[in-house]
Write an enzyme that holds these catalytic residues in place. Structure first.
Site, PDB file in Angstrom:
ATOM      1  N   HIS A 210       4.625  18.574  -4.448  1.00  0.00           N
ATOM      2  CA  HIS A 210       4.816  18.583  -5.899  1.00  0.00           C
ATOM      3  C   HIS A 210       4.737  20.031  -6.375  1.00  0.00           C
ATOM      4  O   HIS A 210       3.736  20.714  -6.153  1.00  0.00           O
ATOM      5  CB  HIS A 210       3.707  17.778  -6.586  1.00  0.00           C
TER       6      HIS A 210
ATOM      7  N   GLN B 176       8.426  16.571  -8.710  1.00  0.00           N
ATOM      8  CA  GLN B 176       7.608  15.829  -7.771  1.00  0.00           C
ATOM      9  C   GLN B 176       8.423  15.154  -6.668  1.00  0.00           C
ATOM     10  O   GLN B 176       9.528  14.697  -6.886  1.00  0.00           O
ATOM     11  CB  GLN B 176       6.789  14.783  -8.534  1.00  0.00           C
TER      12      GLN B 176
ATOM     13  N   CYS C 169      -2.229  12.943  -7.893  1.00  0.00           N
ATOM     14  CA  CYS C 169      -1.703  14.025  -7.059  1.00  0.00           C
ATOM     15  C   CYS C 169      -1.303  15.263  -7.863  1.00  0.00           C
ATOM     16  O   CYS C 169      -1.668  16.391  -7.510  1.00  0.00           O
ATOM     17  CB  CYS C 169      -0.539  13.530  -6.227  1.00  0.00           C
TER      18      CYS C 169
ATOM     19  N   GLU D 136       2.488   8.944 -15.305  1.00  0.00           N
ATOM     20  CA  GLU D 136       2.107  10.216 -14.689  1.00  0.00           C
ATOM     21  C   GLU D 136       1.689  11.230 -15.749  1.00  0.00           C
ATOM     22  O   GLU D 136       0.691  11.950 -15.592  1.00  0.00           O
ATOM     23  CB  GLU D 136       3.283  10.764 -13.883  1.00  0.00           C
TER      24      GLU D 136
ATOM     25  N   ARG E 112     -11.104   6.280 -12.233  1.00  0.00           N
ATOM     26  CA  ARG E 112     -11.175   7.734 -12.416  1.00  0.00           C
ATOM     27  C   ARG E 112     -11.834   8.139 -13.724  1.00  0.00           C
ATOM     28  O   ARG E 112     -12.550   9.135 -13.778  1.00  0.00           O
ATOM     29  CB  ARG E 112      -9.763   8.335 -12.365  1.00  0.00           C
TER      30      ARG E 112
ATOM     31  N   VAL F  47      -0.337   6.303   1.642  1.00  0.00           N
ATOM     32  CA  VAL F  47      -1.581   7.065   1.583  1.00  0.00           C
ATOM     33  C   VAL F  47      -2.545   6.579   2.664  1.00  0.00           C
ATOM     34  O   VAL F  47      -3.258   7.365   3.290  1.00  0.00           O
ATOM     35  CB  VAL F  47      -2.196   6.978   0.169  1.00  0.00           C
TER      36      VAL F  47
ATOM     37  N   THR G 270      -2.111   0.519   5.927  1.00  0.00           N
ATOM     38  CA  THR G 270      -0.723   0.532   6.404  1.00  0.00           C
ATOM     39  C   THR G 270       0.248   1.209   5.433  1.00  0.00           C
ATOM     40  O   THR G 270       1.381   1.495   5.811  1.00  0.00           O
ATOM     41  CB  THR G 270      -0.226  -0.911   6.681  1.00  0.00           C
ATOM     42  N   GLY G 271      -0.177   1.478   4.197  1.00  0.00           N
ATOM     43  CA  GLY G 271       0.694   2.113   3.203  1.00  0.00           C
ATOM     44  C   GLY G 271       0.831   3.613   3.426  1.00  0.00           C
ATOM     45  O   GLY G 271       0.298   4.167   4.391  1.00  0.00           O
TER      46      GLY G 271
ATOM     47  N   SER H 277       7.754  10.968  -1.898  1.00  0.00           N
ATOM     48  CA  SER H 277       6.661  10.288  -1.193  1.00  0.00           C
ATOM     49  C   SER H 277       5.549   9.880  -2.152  1.00  0.00           C
ATOM     50  O   SER H 277       4.749   9.005  -1.837  1.00  0.00           O
ATOM     51  CB  SER H 277       6.095  11.175  -0.081  1.00  0.00           C
TER      52      SER H 277
ATOM     53  N   THR I 274       0.626  14.122  -0.631  1.00  0.00           N
ATOM     54  CA  THR I 274      -0.126  13.042   0.015  1.00  0.00           C
ATOM     55  C   THR I 274      -1.304  13.561   0.836  1.00  0.00           C
ATOM     56  O   THR I 274      -2.122  12.780   1.286  1.00  0.00           O
ATOM     57  CB  THR I 274       0.778  12.141   0.902  1.00  0.00           C
TER      58      THR I 274
END
Lengths: 338, 338, 338, 338
Positions: free
Chosen positions: B239, B173, B147, B199, B109, B13, B10-11, B176, B317
């Protein structure tokens, strides 16, 4: 009182000049020039006032003059908000006629005998005026740098004594920098434009002259290279930039230099309490929140961190244009040039 | 058909995942998970659809599952749009249960056995999955980068064979990137915020892993330093970044490398015709005009000039999150991991 | 000096109160309250100052109080920027304790004994305070209307003597009206939201009380119907509205009424030179250009034309909230209530 | 295939025409006209493509023609995106030369013999073409209404059978309505402009013709009065409006009429699945979220409530301009006029 005028008084920078000069303690704004179309009519009727400060009613009935030497030759100072192509010869003619021209135009910035002046940063360059006088000119031309250059160069001054081997800068510039009609809404809404014509060239050359050494005969420019990438972003006013300095000292030393730096003089009418404001907060300066600091005359600096990296921001049409030009004139007055 | 699910559907992404998967030629989107509050209700009723593409009616009546191992353990693949803290152990549990987890979360990651994958850039890193299997895990975790990292790293790939001694990058950036409710309107309107939490750290570490060498046992990271300054600007999606490369070759060579670079494979369903699009125009890429190129999967590059400097831009996104994750899953399929 | 405090001093309207009161000629701002979390700490440390005017350093070290009766019971006046649910009983308790409560909250606006006051429009309603005193309350509550109501009702006042049979109004309201964190950037960028919770109900009821007749015992509300459609638009500050009046007179008469209207008093510190500014230009008022007129206290009116139709606009957090509340307190002072 | 051209193919509406026609199933886009300066050069080189959809490469090499009768006289249809002053006589000359002119220009909208057509709303007005033929014209002119008129009038159609005694409408219009260069960024950022030249006049007259009765000889216009106030707001695309209907029926009846209304035909290539989409959600339609519904051809309606009041919204350059014009041409084809 010193009689002053504004060349190109109806444009974006011209209106800022009028706003800053309308109630100036030293300067009496007597003359406003504009294009032939507007000449002869009251300023209040021909100007489409779009500065977000109240219109100064004291100049509403002033009759607009044509933009000619004749119209301003009896003034002490004219502030020029003319486009570069028109400024080129006209400013020389006006200076030759004995008037001090404080110009925001780019035409004469790199002339060897013309000071490219940020009052608190390189006041000693004012001595170039004597060379203009020596060459037979009754008045003189004094220029202020490009808007982005002013923010960048002001932020470099405290580091200069420590040494600067190179500068990398990415700008995020406001739309007012292009003038009222410069950028269509459709072009910049919800958009970033990664290009501003001639801006990078100016940012890569002007700071070297400003930070150069004046030996009484000429300016020896600073030698470090500058690499700029200029971007237009959808904000109204305020140019922000991410800056990197090639240096062999650390963050602590840089922070210290910023903290200790003070302008060489204080108390001029248009000078802010702080020429540079240093933020400790991790997310400042921000464009909308900080552009009006010091009535738009303070350059805000923050996020000083290893790299050496930091962020600088200032109001592009005040500190970056009209305000710096008026402050230059105030410096000239205190130095006896008026 | 391969059965897939979306964790956190629902978010911001999560909705992009649903959009990209609803009509996917290979994947059947059978499971949508969300918080306890939404579980048990039809997706069409609990989601506040805010992607600017039509809501895929085919999933409107799908009953939302809770975000648990149980809910997804019989699927072939789950795509994770979970927050990092929740993703941390849950993604491991799901992978242990035999499911392939393609994750947009940052939690894993930098795990030595987890591929940090941009399908067209470092497909050979997929071999790390075997190490996960060897260690007794039935399924696996595959991650896509942050991103901004995706745009930067994709743009570095063509230059890598020529040599990269260092990278300096300033980002601009979109909002969103912080999720639907991440940034108040009052905070970002007519403003630039020169700070995005964590970031810069991601941008300075992730590209080195992605561009590192896989020797069958581990990734030897790339050795050049990266210095990033991240700024939030008032645009919705996309971005853009100003990039400088320390290099001992010239612009012509760099341009040539960009022009000749091709991805190592083609034809996957989510793969764009052009992984990189190289602009010759002096004022491109622009965020709003170019972010949807290649259905949001193309990284646009322009203004390649001496420095070496250039501008890169992509949809944060899509290429920067959900789209890259789906493309990774497609690569896994062609490599026989599904 | 009169000792005053601000309830809820860290929010959007609370900060505006602090800005307007920090250097007030009559009022000494001694007390700032906030949530338990902030109480006991210096205001300058807990507030995230986001008003686009400089932070008033004089209150930086003021220790924040909890939002309780105890904290403010010795003050002459408290200005309330509390949410309606908290304001409900707390404001009554504070008034019972002998303090004058000037409230921007909606909780008590429609109470029969509470003035719903726009100082220049219905100053005679101040007499309702006597009824509060008669009922045994030592202090009193005085409210200002909803932000949109203030602009609409101020613009109706000149026409009231001519007769108003009905009002139709469509609003274009700024995002600051929802507080600093009220509207996510993603929700309002490049967007119009045609709904603001409870706003239409307030606009359709509050003006009738304000423009009603006070007979010494109660307010007889104005009888004309109001129909409002409220829209949120992507501007920071300033509520603009298109208004239609059902009337049996012509444009000339209406224009004349606007031109001749004067407020019933003048010279209060927060009162602007013009309560209403009437534009003749065809394209004014405009939100960004005109919201700061009269330090944000002037309601601008333009495009008066047949229908009767016109446009009204004002600054929603100054004239529409904190500024009007402070002006109300100034009126109370001149009327001997303090 | 039917050969078609676009007059003024490089402007904002012209580009939309090209986008919609480049892959049309019935129409072959063979001719693109522009100013003398662009004529003779490939379209892909002279157009500054700013539609947020990919440039249709199929027309990149098409040589641009001058905007003359000669250039288009052998086509079946031309779509006109010309300015009104140029369109005035040129469209007549082209129609006289035997071509069907589907025009978005305002010049001929109110001509008694020219259909002012919204295909699904008043298809029977197409019969006016016969009157043009009768008067000796080989081709014909068919116009679509002003962008705001299309949204308003489409939303009125379901209520017409119930009766409409009057219409009041306030618009919130996007900047693309003024063309690419129509509104400077400085003029509209963080601003509302309460005026759009000639827009209110069009909205107050065009709907009456569209909703009028065609008796075979002329249009008897609808008789209810319309009062419009037009505002420009800072959004890129999408015109939203708050509408009030004077009526003697209730909300339930109105909602019922909206729910049951269906267009008189379906299945044309450019026709959306839903001509009108009726929202039940209290806060829809929203400009950014809903403007692309039905590929930009659906008019969204919501907030139907007592008054009778409601909100309507549609994409101004697709449904409000080029898309409606192409749909008109498709209707002409099915009716045998081509």
């Amino acid at each position: 009182m010193i009689n002053v005028g504004v060349l190109g008084a109806t444009g974006a920078v011209g209106q800022r000049f009028v706003q800053l000069l309308a109630n100036h303690p030293w300067f009496e704004l007597t003359t406003l020039t504009a294009s032939e179309r507007s000449a002869g009519k009251p300023y209040g009727r021909v100007v489409n006032w779009r500065v977000d400060a109240p219109f100064p009613e004291t100049v509403a009935d002033r009759i607009v003059s044509p933009t000619t030497v004749e119209a301003v030759k009896d003034l002490d100072i004219v502030f020029s908000a003319l486009p570069a192509d028109i400024a080129k010869t006209l400013e020389m003619d006006i200076a030759d006629a004995g008037v001090i021209v404080c110009s925001n135009a780019s035409s004469h910035r790199m002339d060897p005998k013309v000071p490219l002046l940020i009052a608190e940063i390189n006041p000693e360059h004012i001595g170039l005026i004597d060379l203009q006088h020596d060459s037979g000119r009754d008045g003189c031309i004094v220029t202020n740098p490009n808007c982005s250059t002013i923010m960048l160069t002001s932020s470099l001054a405290p580091l200069l004594p420590l040494g600067i081997s190179g500068v990398t800068v990415a700008t995020l510039q406001a739309i007012s920098g292009a003038g009222f009609d410069g950028i269509p809404g459709m072009a910049i809404f919800d958009n970033v434009i990664p290009y501003i014509g001639s801006e990078e060239e100016k940012m890569e050359s002007e700071p070297k002259k400003i930070l150069g050494t004046f030996n009484g005969a000429e300016i020896e420019p600073a030698s470090f290279p500058i690499s700029a990438s200029c971007n237009r972003v959808p904000v109204i006013d305020g140019h922000l930039m991410s800056i990197w300095i090639d240096a062999d000292y650390g963050v602590a030393e840089a922070k210290n230099a910023f903290a200790r730096w003070r302008p060489p003089f204080s108390g001029l009418p248009t000078q802010p309490e702080e020429t540079l404001h240093i933020f400790e907060e991790p997310d400042r300066p921000q464009t909308r929140l900080d552009r009006n600091r010091g009535n738009g005359m303070t350059v805000s600096i923050g996020r000083i961190r290893d790299g050496i990296r930091y962020t600088a921001m200032g109001h592009n049409t005040i500190r970056g244009a009209a305000g710096s030009s008026v402050l230059n004139a105030e410096l000239l007055k205190t130095k006896g040039y008026i």
